[in-house]
Design an enzyme around this catalytic site. Sequence first.
Site, PDB file in Angstrom:
ATOM      1  N   SER A 124       0.883  -1.087   0.092  1.00 48.08           N
ATOM      2  CA  SER A 124      -0.061  -0.142   0.081  1.00 48.08           C
ATOM      3  C   SER A 124       0.791   1.373   0.071  1.00 48.08           C
ATOM      4  O   SER A 124       2.079   1.298   0.642  1.00 48.08           O
ATOM      5  CB  SER A 124      -0.851  -0.016   1.348  1.00 48.08           C
ATOM      6  OG  SER A 124      -1.451   1.458   1.423  1.00 48.08           O
ATOM      7  N   TYR A 148      -1.971  -1.106  10.837  1.00 44.12           N
ATOM      8  CA  TYR A 148      -2.143  -1.564   9.632  1.00 44.12           C
ATOM      9  C   TYR A 148      -1.078  -1.251   8.650  1.00 44.12           C
ATOM     10  O   TYR A 148      -0.334  -2.116   7.920  1.00 44.12           O
ATOM     11  CB  TYR A 148      -3.454  -1.064   9.012  1.00 44.12           C
ATOM     12  CG  TYR A 148      -3.484  -0.916   7.536  1.00 44.12           C
ATOM     13  CD1 TYR A 148      -4.014  -2.207   6.984  1.00 44.12           C
ATOM     14  CD2 TYR A 148      -3.280   0.177   6.582  1.00 44.12           C
ATOM     15  CE1 TYR A 148      -4.029  -2.448   5.461  1.00 44.12           C
ATOM     16  CE2 TYR A 148      -3.562   0.195   5.286  1.00 44.12           C
ATOM     17  CZ  TYR A 148      -3.633  -1.243   4.719  1.00 44.12           C
ATOM     18  OH  TYR A 148      -3.655  -1.426   3.365  1.00 44.12           O
ATOM     19  N   LYS A 152       1.805  -3.860   6.557  1.00 37.18           N
ATOM     20  CA  LYS A 152       2.080  -3.883   5.184  1.00 37.18           C
ATOM     21  C   LYS A 152       3.763  -3.469   5.088  1.00 37.18           C
ATOM     22  O   LYS A 152       4.608  -4.069   4.327  1.00 37.18           O
ATOM     23  CB  LYS A 152       1.603  -2.584   4.509  1.00 37.18           C
ATOM     24  CG  LYS A 152      -0.035  -2.992   4.317  1.00 37.18           C
ATOM     25  CD  LYS A 152      -0.188  -3.930   3.608  1.00 37.18           C
ATOM     26  CE  LYS A 152      -1.612  -4.203   3.160  1.00 37.18           C
ATOM     27  NZ  LYS A 152      -2.053  -5.710   2.629  1.00 37.18           N
TER      28      LYS A 152
END
Length: 336
Positions: A124, A148, A152
């Site tokens: 991302s 989050y 990643k």
Amino acid sequence: MKVLLTGGAGFIGSHTFVELIKDGYTPIIVDNLYNSSERVLERLEKISGVKPIFYKIDVCDKKAFRAVFKEHDISSVIHFAGYKAVGESVNIPLAYYRNNIDSTLSLCELMKEFGVVQLVFSSSATVYANNTQMPLTEDMPTGATNPYGWTKYMIEQILQDFCAADPELSVALLRYFNPVGAHESGLIGESPRGIPNNLMPYITQVANGKLERLSVFGNDYPTPDGTGVRDYLHVCDLAAAHAAACKYISQHKGCEIFNIGTGKGYSVLDLVKTFETVNQVKIPYAIVDRRPGDIAECYADPSRAKNQLHWEAKFGIQEMCRDAWNWQQKNPEGLL
Ligand code: UFG
């Protein structure tokens, strides 16, 4: 050639299924349906004419997952599975670290066990957290501002180390910008749980009257109209990027990072106005305070993907708005 899609019943995975079929691959979907529905499978069959091979399995359940590797001669894996809500990750960080990291480790161990050497990972643009210089290129510093994003970031590191230790491996880390829209058929699309956090699904639910008005999070950013600027990308373009990455990793060893975006930034109000014009609906909105953690601008330099994957986005913001609304109208409750 069999391509394993972890999280293949989700928003991006389902669109990628369609694209892979077009390119002659045999996708195999593994999904625990935490954030998706089995109903997507019949929709995929309708669109592609192919009944999906599907396993309702949690990727963290290594024993069950191993059986899939045993049964199929898998040539590559696209790893979509994972928790993905930024706000939720702040409230339940351990669940995010456990799920996202564990599933990736299980997957890598099974790839090693079964000699599968090609992997595409859903990363991302969130890993560019602290950059203010735009557009973003793949070599810019990385970091994160929420659990989050850290998952990643950490998974990118794990996969780079995995690759460095084994010269046979081919890995593509795709850093997605802001995927929106839906397949033109209106049969598959995004089904957020509860009230959407992201801008486009929020707009479509205001458009159909489910939500009263959009809150625009701040109009005092240093951007042309003061609202946040993002690189919105049609999900079908993103799906095509995965097919291009599959081809690329079949011909190149090592680990490569690619920005997957259009390279164009649009503000919140650009998106609202385009949606209104294209779809002839009104989107009432109110300007409210900035959302904590948001940045002013985020858009890609997608030239590496263009040069190396021979991929570039074809759809514009009008098509994104048209297809998102078509999906919402045909599926007011989503597919969950
Ligand atoms: N926004 C609003 N109102 C809303 C929702 C969003 O004004 O109700 C604004 C945001 O402030 C931002 C823009 O719309 O300026 C886009 O917000 P999104 O929540 O749709 O997307 P983000 O760019 O914040 O986050 C997305 C993904 C993340 C990912 C990140 C990477 O949701 O998973 O991009 O850049 F990490």
